[in-house]
Design a protein around this motif. Structure first.
Motif, PDB file in Angstrom:
ATOM      1  N   GLN A 132      63.176  40.333  35.911  1.00 46.61           N
ATOM      2  CA  GLN A 132      63.363  41.772  35.772  1.00 46.61           C
ATOM      3  C   GLN A 132      62.353  42.380  34.803  1.00 46.61           C
ATOM      4  OE1 GLN A 132      67.493  42.771  34.992  1.00 46.61           O
ATOM      5  NE2 GLN A 132      67.743  43.130  37.164  1.00 46.61           N
ATOM      6  N   GLY A 133      61.123  42.502  35.285  1.00 42.69           N
ATOM      7  CA  GLY A 133      60.105  43.193  34.506  1.00 42.69           C
ATOM      8  C   GLY A 133      60.428  44.676  34.446  1.00 42.69           C
ATOM      9  N   SER A 134      59.814  45.358  33.517  1.00 38.26           N
ATOM     10  CA  SER A 134      60.035  46.791  33.414  1.00 38.26           C
ATOM     11  C   SER A 134      58.732  47.481  33.066  1.00 38.26           C
ATOM     12  CB  SER A 134      61.086  47.115  32.344  1.00 38.26           C
ATOM     13  OG  SER A 134      60.633  46.705  31.066  1.00 38.26           O
ATOM     14  N   VAL A 135      58.616  48.729  33.465  1.00 34.24           N
ATOM     15  CA  VAL A 135      57.454  49.538  33.106  1.00 34.24           C
ATOM     16  C   VAL A 135      57.961  50.820  32.480  1.00 34.24           C
ATOM     17  CG1 VAL A 135      55.928  48.605  34.871  1.00 34.24           C
ATOM     18  CG2 VAL A 135      57.353  50.573  35.407  1.00 34.24           C
ATOM     19  N   PHE A 136      57.209  51.334  31.525  1.00 31.19           N
ATOM     20  CA  PHE A 136      57.596  52.557  30.845  1.00 31.19           C
ATOM     21  C   PHE A 136      57.078  53.783  31.599  1.00 31.19           C
ATOM     22  CE2 PHE A 136      57.550  49.690  27.055  1.00 31.19           C
ATOM     23  CZ  PHE A 136      58.910  49.767  26.809  1.00 31.19           C
ATOM     24  N   GLY A 137      57.909  54.807  31.650  1.00 33.25           N
ATOM     25  CA  GLY A 137      57.464  56.085  32.176  1.00 33.25           C
ATOM     26  C   GLY A 137      57.259  56.079  33.668  1.00 33.25           C
ATOM     27  N   GLY A 138      56.678  57.177  34.185  1.00 34.11           N
ATOM     28  CA  GLY A 138      56.490  57.343  35.623  1.00 34.11           C
ATOM     29  C   GLY A 138      55.601  56.275  36.215  1.00 34.11           C
ATOM     30  N   LEU A 139      56.173  55.479  37.087  1.00 31.11           N
ATOM     31  CA  LEU A 139      55.447  54.367  37.690  1.00 31.11           C
ATOM     32  C   LEU A 139      54.251  54.857  38.493  1.00 31.11           C
ATOM     33  CD1 LEU A 139      55.620  51.269  38.150  1.00 31.11           C
ATOM     34  CD2 LEU A 139      56.928  51.774  40.206  1.00 31.11           C
ATOM     35  N   MET A 140      54.391  56.045  39.113  1.00 28.58           N
ATOM     36  CA  MET A 140      53.358  56.546  40.001  1.00 28.58           C
ATOM     37  C   MET A 140      52.477  57.620  39.364  1.00 28.58           C
ATOM     38  SD  MET A 140      53.975  54.857  42.776  1.00 28.58           S
ATOM     39  CE  MET A 140      53.134  55.797  44.033  1.00 28.58           C
ATOM     40  N   ASP A 141      52.698  57.869  38.082  1.00 27.44           N
ATOM     41  CA  ASP A 141      52.040  59.012  37.436  1.00 27.44           C
ATOM     42  C   ASP A 141      50.528  59.007  37.575  1.00 27.44           C
ATOM     43  OD1 ASP A 141      54.462  59.988  36.742  1.00 27.44           O
ATOM     44  OD2 ASP A 141      54.339  59.499  34.605  1.00 27.44           O
ATOM     45  N   GLU A 142      49.919  57.821  37.459  1.00 29.47           N
ATOM     46  CA  GLU A 142      48.469  57.774  37.376  1.00 29.47           C
ATOM     47  C   GLU A 142      47.790  57.266  38.649  1.00 29.47           C
ATOM     48  OE1 GLU A 142      47.055  55.867  33.911  1.00 29.47           O
ATOM     49  OE2 GLU A 142      48.353  56.964  32.557  1.00 29.47           O
ATOM     50  N   GLU A 232      54.601  47.462  41.947  1.00 33.27           N
ATOM     51  CA  GLU A 232      54.161  47.156  40.585  1.00 33.27           C
ATOM     52  C   GLU A 232      52.879  46.343  40.587  1.00 33.27           C
ATOM     53  OE1 GLU A 232      55.811  44.871  36.565  1.00 33.27           O
ATOM     54  OE2 GLU A 232      56.554  44.326  38.549  1.00 33.27           O
ATOM     55  N   MET A 233      52.816  45.333  41.459  1.00 30.91           N
ATOM     56  CA  MET A 233      51.626  44.491  41.522  1.00 30.91           C
ATOM     57  C   MET A 233      50.425  45.284  42.020  1.00 30.91           C
ATOM     58  SD  MET A 233      52.488  41.550  40.351  1.00 30.91           S
ATOM     59  CE  MET A 233      51.237  40.404  40.922  1.00 30.91           C
ATOM     60  N   VAL A 234      50.646  46.132  43.011  1.00 26.73           N
ATOM     61  CA  VAL A 234      49.547  46.940  43.562  1.00 26.73           C
ATOM     62  C   VAL A 234      49.026  47.918  42.507  1.00 26.73           C
ATOM     63  CG1 VAL A 234      48.949  48.684  45.284  1.00 26.73           C
ATOM     64  CG2 VAL A 234      50.322  46.694  45.947  1.00 26.73           C
ATOM     65  N   ILE A 235      49.926  48.586  41.792  1.00 28.60           N
ATOM     66  CA  ILE A 235      49.508  49.546  40.780  1.00 28.60           C
ATOM     67  C   ILE A 235      48.773  48.849  39.638  1.00 28.60           C
ATOM     68  CG2 ILE A 235      50.345  51.160  39.020  1.00 28.60           C
ATOM     69  CD1 ILE A 235      52.564  51.929  41.015  1.00 28.60           C
ATOM     70  N   LYS A 236      49.273  47.699  39.211  1.00 26.57           N
ATOM     71  CA  LYS A 236      48.589  46.979  38.135  1.00 26.57           C
ATOM     72  C   LYS A 236      47.203  46.520  38.587  1.00 26.57           C
ATOM     73  CE  LYS A 236      52.512  45.391  35.387  1.00 26.57           C
ATOM     74  NZ  LYS A 236      53.237  44.238  34.811  1.00 26.57           N
ATOM     75  N   GLY A 237      47.104  46.039  39.825  1.00 28.05           N
ATOM     76  CA  GLY A 237      45.798  45.653  40.352  1.00 28.05           C
ATOM     77  C   GLY A 237      44.839  46.834  40.379  1.00 28.05           C
ATOM     78  N   GLU A 257      52.457  51.257  50.965  1.00 26.68           N
ATOM     79  CA  GLU A 257      52.114  52.678  50.943  1.00 26.68           C
ATOM     80  C   GLU A 257      51.133  53.000  49.810  1.00 26.68           C
ATOM     81  OE1 GLU A 257      55.789  54.744  50.712  1.00 26.68           O
ATOM     82  OE2 GLU A 257      56.331  54.395  52.810  1.00 26.68           O
ATOM     83  N   VAL A 258      51.359  52.410  48.635  1.00 24.62           N
ATOM     84  CA  VAL A 258      50.463  52.667  47.505  1.00 24.62           C
ATOM     85  C   VAL A 258      49.075  52.107  47.799  1.00 24.62           C
ATOM     86  CG1 VAL A 258      50.031  52.221  45.059  1.00 24.62           C
ATOM     87  CG2 VAL A 258      52.348  52.747  45.839  1.00 24.62           C
ATOM     88  N   ALA A 259      49.012  50.904  48.383  1.00 24.45           N
ATOM     89  CA  ALA A 259      47.725  50.302  48.717  1.00 24.45           C
ATOM     90  C   ALA A 259      46.955  51.166  49.709  1.00 24.45           C
ATOM     91  CB  ALA A 259      47.935  48.899  49.284  1.00 24.45           C
ATOM     92  N   ARG A 260      47.638  51.692  50.719  1.00 25.75           N
ATOM     93  CA  ARG A 260      46.978  52.562  51.696  1.00 25.75           C
ATOM     94  C   ARG A 260      46.467  53.833  51.022  1.00 25.75           C
ATOM     95  NH1 ARG A 260      50.222  53.652  57.061  1.00 25.75           N
ATOM     96  NH2 ARG A 260      48.253  54.729  57.436  1.00 25.75           N
ATOM     97  N   GLN A 261      47.257  54.371  50.117  1.00 32.24           N
ATOM     98  CA  GLN A 261      46.854  55.585  49.407  1.00 32.24           C
ATOM     99  C   GLN A 261      45.587  55.338  48.584  1.00 32.24           C
ATOM    100  OE1 GLN A 261      50.015  57.305  47.053  1.00 32.24           O
ATOM    101  NE2 GLN A 261      48.591  58.430  45.734  1.00 32.24           N
ATOM    102  N   LEU A 262      45.471  54.141  48.017  1.00 31.29           N
ATOM    103  CA  LEU A 262      44.342  53.804  47.154  1.00 31.29           C
ATOM    104  C   LEU A 262      43.131  53.278  47.928  1.00 31.29           C
ATOM    105  CD1 LEU A 262      46.351  51.979  44.359  1.00 31.29           C
ATOM    106  CD2 LEU A 262      45.087  54.122  44.067  1.00 31.29           C
ATOM    107  N   GLY A 263      43.325  52.933  49.199  1.00 31.07           N
ATOM    108  CA  GLY A 263      42.251  52.285  49.946  1.00 31.07           C
ATOM    109  C   GLY A 263      42.052  50.849  49.534  1.00 31.07           C
ATOM    110  N   MET A 264      43.108  50.219  49.071  1.00 34.47           N
ATOM    111  CA  MET A 264      43.059  48.820  48.641  1.00 34.47           C
ATOM    112  C   MET A 264      43.372  47.893  49.809  1.00 34.47           C
ATOM    113  SD  MET A 264      45.555  46.961  45.855  1.00 34.47           S
ATOM    114  CE  MET A 264      44.883  47.804  44.420  1.00 34.47           C
ATOM    115  N   SER A 265      42.687  46.753  49.858  1.00 37.82           N
ATOM    116  CA  SER A 265      42.942  45.759  50.901  1.00 37.82           C
ATOM    117  C   SER A 265      44.056  44.816  50.457  1.00 37.82           C
ATOM    118  CB  SER A 265      41.680  44.943  51.191  1.00 37.82           C
ATOM    119  OG  SER A 265      40.682  45.750  51.768  1.00 37.82           O
ATOM    120  N   LEU A 266      45.125  44.777  51.254  1.00 40.62           N
ATOM    121  CA  LEU A 266      46.213  43.831  51.022  1.00 40.62           C
ATOM    122  C   LEU A 266      46.151  42.759  52.098  1.00 40.62           C
ATOM    123  CD1 LEU A 266      49.494  45.821  50.182  1.00 40.62           C
ATOM    124  CD2 LEU A 266      47.779  44.886  48.630  1.00 40.62           C
ATOM    125  N   LEU A 267      46.059  41.501  51.673  1.00 39.91           N
ATOM    126  CA  LEU A 267      46.089  40.377  52.605  1.00 39.91           C
ATOM    127  C   LEU A 267      47.303  39.533  52.262  1.00 39.91           C
ATOM    128  CD1 LEU A 267      42.858  41.031  52.058  1.00 39.91           C
ATOM    129  CD2 LEU A 267      42.593  39.117  53.625  1.00 39.91           C
TER     130      LEU A 267
END
Length: 313
Positions: A132-142, A232-237, A257-267
């Motif tokens: 159970q990891g946690s992140v502070f504040g808005g996860l999607m803010d940035e 979480e993993m996609v945003i940290k990457g 969805e986040v990866a597509r928004q960023l143009g990141m390749s997920l394999l």
């Protein structure tokens, strides 16, 4: 200030060292613990299991969080956690990171303190990370502010090289199981670092910390994890500037969805010669000839196992 050697559990290549680094302890910890097990026949056997210990993070004498960790790279984990939580923006802000396993704590001293620390740490999001990891504040803010390198490309042959490197890597998992591993590779598939921890979020934070210490850009790097590709993993990457995330597991809807928004390749489902490219398809350079031999072998086996055709009348 002299360069502090990285923890011995890391695999690292040579990189340029930034001008100012924090003073780091070099705290060591045993990564496995031996217990006695009894099997279904009543036989006693010695068994290695992963270590797990709390690491309470204090920043300028203020307690922020307790991380449950294997303990292989606690200084890098602490720095990466602060970076990925967006609590510290620059390595220059950190004076020292000192781990003391006798009290299971790490003391971080900053130059000017963390601005609005109470407000910024008031709201937590419990993530899907193991433990159970946690992140502070808005996860999607940035997320909207992140721009990955548009020119980064990854060859299919490099994907296979990475998968093979992970398969042959000596690890706590092979010895004791029950841990996650994360690794950072360059664009040619050369292993830079491999980190294991009880949760994949800890392992990615440790690599983020190592990249920070080495002043390393993620623009042409490839990140591999044994765990799921969650949001979480996609945003940290993405915060690390890495355009390619690989996993032997799958992804989640939000991660996708986040990866597509960023143009990141997920394999995902990377195993042997198989993978599933779920986003960022324009970044992958396919090399069909790599599978020609595999297809030929498969066809030969299929032909050998099929019944002989009946003779013509």
């Amino acid at each position: 200030m002299n360069r502090i050697d990285l923890p011995p559990v890391m695999t690292s290549a040579a990189h340029a060292v930034p001008g100012r680094r924090p003073l780091l302890s070099q705290a060591s910890a045993t990564l496995t613990h031996q217990v006695v097990s009894v099997d279904e026949r009543g036989r006693h056997t010695a068994l290695d299991i992963p270590a797990e210990r709390p690491l309470t993070v204090y920043v300028d004498k203020r307690e922020l969080v307790t991380l449950m960790t294997l303990g292989g790279a606690p200084e890098a984990l602490t720095l990466g956690w602060l970076r990925n939580q967006r609590l510290v923006r620059s390595l220059d802000e950190v004076v020292s990171v000192q781990v003391d396993w006798s009290v299971d704590a790490v003391a971080v001293v900053t130059r000017d303190g963390i601005r609005d620390v109470e407000e910024r740490t008031a709201r937590k999001v419990v993530t899907t990370g193991c433990g159970q990891g946690s992140v502070f504040g808005g996860l999607m803010d940035e997320v909207d502010r992140i721009a990955l390198s548009p020119d980064a490309r990854l060859r299919q042959s490099v994907v296979y090289r990475i998968v093979e490197a992970i398969r042959s890597q000596q690890s706590v998992y092979k010895q004791a199981g029950s841990v996650h591993g994360c690794a950072l590779f360059d664009a040619d598939g050369e292993l830079l670092w491999f980190v294991e921890d009880v949760g994949r979020h800890n392992a990615v934070d440790a690599i983020a910390g190592l990249m920070w210490l080495e002043g390393m850009s993620g623009a042409d790097k490839v990140f591999y994890t044994t765990g799921r590709l969650t949001s979480e993993m996609v945003i940290k990457g993405a915060q690390m500037g890495i355009p390619f995330l690989l996993s032997r597991s799958g992804t989640t809807q939000m991660g996708h969805e986040v990866a597509r928004q960023l143009g990141m390749s997920l394999l995902a489902r990377c195993s042997g010669r198989h993978f599933l490219l779920l986003s960022g398809t324009e970044r992958l350079v396919f090399e069909p000839e790599l599978l020609a031999a595999v297809d030929a072998e498969y066809a030969a086996r299929a032909a050998a196992s099929s019944p002989a055709a009946p003779l013509a009348p």
